[in-house]
Design an enzyme around this catalytic site. Structure first.
Site, PDB file in Angstrom:
ATOM      1  N   SER A   1       1.179   1.989   7.846  1.00  0.00           N
ATOM      2  CA  SER A   1       1.027   1.175   6.564  1.00  0.00           C
ATOM      3  C   SER A   1       2.192   0.709   6.057  1.00  0.00           C
ATOM      4  O   SER A   1       3.088   1.494   5.847  1.00  0.00           O
ATOM      5  CB  SER A   1       0.151   2.383   5.722  1.00  0.00           C
ATOM      6  OG  SER A   1      -1.003   2.718   6.220  1.00  0.00           O
TER       7      SER A   1
ATOM      8  N   ARG B   1     -10.377   9.193   9.114  1.00  0.00           N
ATOM      9  CA  ARG B   1      -9.575   9.588   8.046  1.00  0.00           C
ATOM     10  C   ARG B   1     -10.337  10.799   7.252  1.00  0.00           C
ATOM     11  O   ARG B   1     -11.252  10.236   6.494  1.00  0.00           O
ATOM     12  CB  ARG B   1      -9.077   8.508   7.260  1.00  0.00           C
ATOM     13  CG  ARG B   1      -7.923   8.761   6.026  1.00  0.00           C
ATOM     14  CD  ARG B   1      -7.764   7.523   5.458  1.00  0.00           C
ATOM     15  NE  ARG B   1      -6.603   7.706   4.383  1.00  0.00           N
ATOM     16  CZ  ARG B   1      -6.709   8.061   3.223  1.00  0.00           C
ATOM     17  NH1 ARG B   1      -8.197   8.449   2.836  1.00  0.00           N
ATOM     18  NH2 ARG B   1      -5.958   8.483   2.468  1.00  0.00           N
TER      19      ARG B   1
ATOM     20  N   LYS C   1      -8.157   4.615  -3.258  1.00  0.00           N
ATOM     21  CA  LYS C   1      -6.896   5.478  -2.895  1.00  0.00           C
ATOM     22  C   LYS C   1      -6.149   5.437  -4.204  1.00  0.00           C
ATOM     23  O   LYS C   1      -6.253   4.610  -5.276  1.00  0.00           O
ATOM     24  CB  LYS C   1      -5.980   5.115  -2.015  1.00  0.00           C
ATOM     25  CG  LYS C   1      -6.568   5.116  -0.498  1.00  0.00           C
ATOM     26  CD  LYS C   1      -5.200   4.323   0.411  1.00  0.00           C
ATOM     27  CE  LYS C   1      -5.855   4.158   1.771  1.00  0.00           C
ATOM     28  NZ  LYS C   1      -4.854   3.513   2.599  1.00  0.00           N
TER      29      LYS C   1
END
Lengths: 204, 201
Positions: free
Chosen positions: A105, A36, A134
């Site tokens: 997710s 990612r 995040k």
């Protein structure tokens, strides 16, 4: 392809060399690596992905790409992990090999049920604990939500968000098949040891 | 003729939708969708909405870089930036299902893209333009001529292109041209396209 139980998934961060991080995570016993990197070019992602895939094969671990189904298809990753702002699982399912690992997710039972209906192989459930990895304006959902959400999807759960050595075992007891971490490994002064300790905690 | 979407610097996709509606009543072009501000799901939804409009007039929607989104939204093409994942790997997945082109800024990448089996190239910036300034100073018509001579697939000139500059580009061997700025006024898009075509034999 089914998801191994008591799995540690290590997700690459925005700063480290992703190949080096993957190498250390695998050495520490991670069963899955997710690439990612929101700021990387397609070519960078493709080249990292090929090298991480090779490392994962050596360790019999799974390799998946976050969001970028194009990269996952181009270099034949084991799968792709999709957020709620990415392509729907149904689109990935239609384009990928039938055996591909497709993760989605979710943070609610409704999102989980939808992911299952669209052909997800597992759901990433979170964030469980407060996290700074995040931008998460929402409240953590807590470990009790794992069972409810798992029931709605009837799929294996990889829990994510604020998971560390101290709470990893609790997450597994609450019904998760595995855990996903970013900073617990990438921010550690010894990522190999950090991964090894997490694996030990979830297998206790 | 390739029309490049102007949404890259805007936080909303309203212009793209207006451009797509105008393309439904225009002469056929390739419409290159560049929406770097949007997340994947939003681009996919936008593509699903505009692909039928663009299709209806015989134009082709080419999604920037993300051939997965192009395939999932039934767009007709993909346009790869120079820094994309390798064209031959993309070709292996998309095969004949998508028209595939790539932006190149040097002879080396032009040759590489052509040997990867792509359908067309975008070469530039040929002239000065603010939107292509990050890709370096203009390369000029002589360099365009060199590239067109070196590869056997269609080359589209990009960068500062106006209708009046079309004949000079075609004279260098370009197959066509690409522009963004002239099409920002979506209302007059069909007329602007016609004006470009009027400079092509």
């Amino acid at each position: 392809m089914s998801l191994p139980r008591r799995l540690l998934c290590v997700i690459t961060d925005e700063q480290s060399d992703p190949v080096e991080l993957a190498r250390m995570a695998l050495e520490g016993g991670a069963g899955m690596v997710q690439l990612r990197r929101k700021t990387a070019s397609g070519r960078e992602l493709y080249e990292w992905a090929l090298r991480i895939q090779e490392l994962c094969r050596e360790h019999q671990a799974l390799f998946i790409v976050n969001d970028r189904l194009d990269i996952a298809l181009a270099m034949k990753a084991d799968g792709v992990h999709l957020g709620q702002q990415d392509l729907p699982a149904s689109a990935a399912r239609a384009l990928f090999d039938p055996g591909a690992m497709i993760g989605v997710s979710v943070s609610s039972a409704a999102e989980a049920a939808k992911a299952a209906e669209e052909g997800a192989s597992y759901i990433g459930v979170g964030h469980i604990f407060p996290t700074f990895s995040k931008d998460k304006p929402s409240e953590p959902i807590g470990t009790a939500a794992i069972r409810t959400i798992r029931k709605a999807a009837q799929l294996p759960v990889i829990a994510i968000g604020g998971i560390d050595h101290d709470n990893a075992a609790e997450v597994i007891r609450a019904g998760a098949s595995g855990i996903a971490v970013i900073s617990a490994v990438s921010d550690s002064s010894d990522p190999v040891a950090a991964a090894r300790e997490l694996v030990k905690r979830i297998r206790q | 003729m390739i029309v490049s979407s102007g949404g890259e610097h805007l936080a909303h996709s309203g212009l793209v939708l207006e451009q797509a509606q105008a393309l439904a009543r225009s002469a056929p072009v390739i419409f290159q969708l560049r929406e770097k501000m949007l997340d994947t799901a939003s681009i996919w939804q936008l593509c699903r909405r505009i692909a039928p409009l663009i299709d209806s007039a015989g134009s082709i929607l080419a999604v920037n870089e993300r051939f997965d989104i192009a395939l999932a939204s039934k767009a007709g093409g993909v346009h790869l930036p120079e820094s994309s994942c390798p064209a031959d790997a993309v070709r292996k997945v998309t095969q004949g299902n998508l028209l595939a082109g790539q932006s190149v800024h040097s002879e080396l990448s032009a040759r590489r893209a052509a040997s990867a089996g792509l359908d067309y190239l975008l070469f530039g910036p040929v002239f000065h333009t603010p939107s292509k300034a990050p890709f370096g100073p203009p390369q000029g018509l002589d360099q365009l001529r060199e590239i067109c001579a070196k590869v056997r697939i269609p080359v589209f000139a990009v960068g500062g292109i106006t209708p009046e500059k079309v004949p000079a580009c075609l004279e260098c061997g370009a197959w066509g041209v690409t522009a963004l700025t002239p099409f920002l006024d979506a209302g007059s898009l069909p007329e602007t396209i016609n004006r470009f075509f009027s400079f092509m034999p």
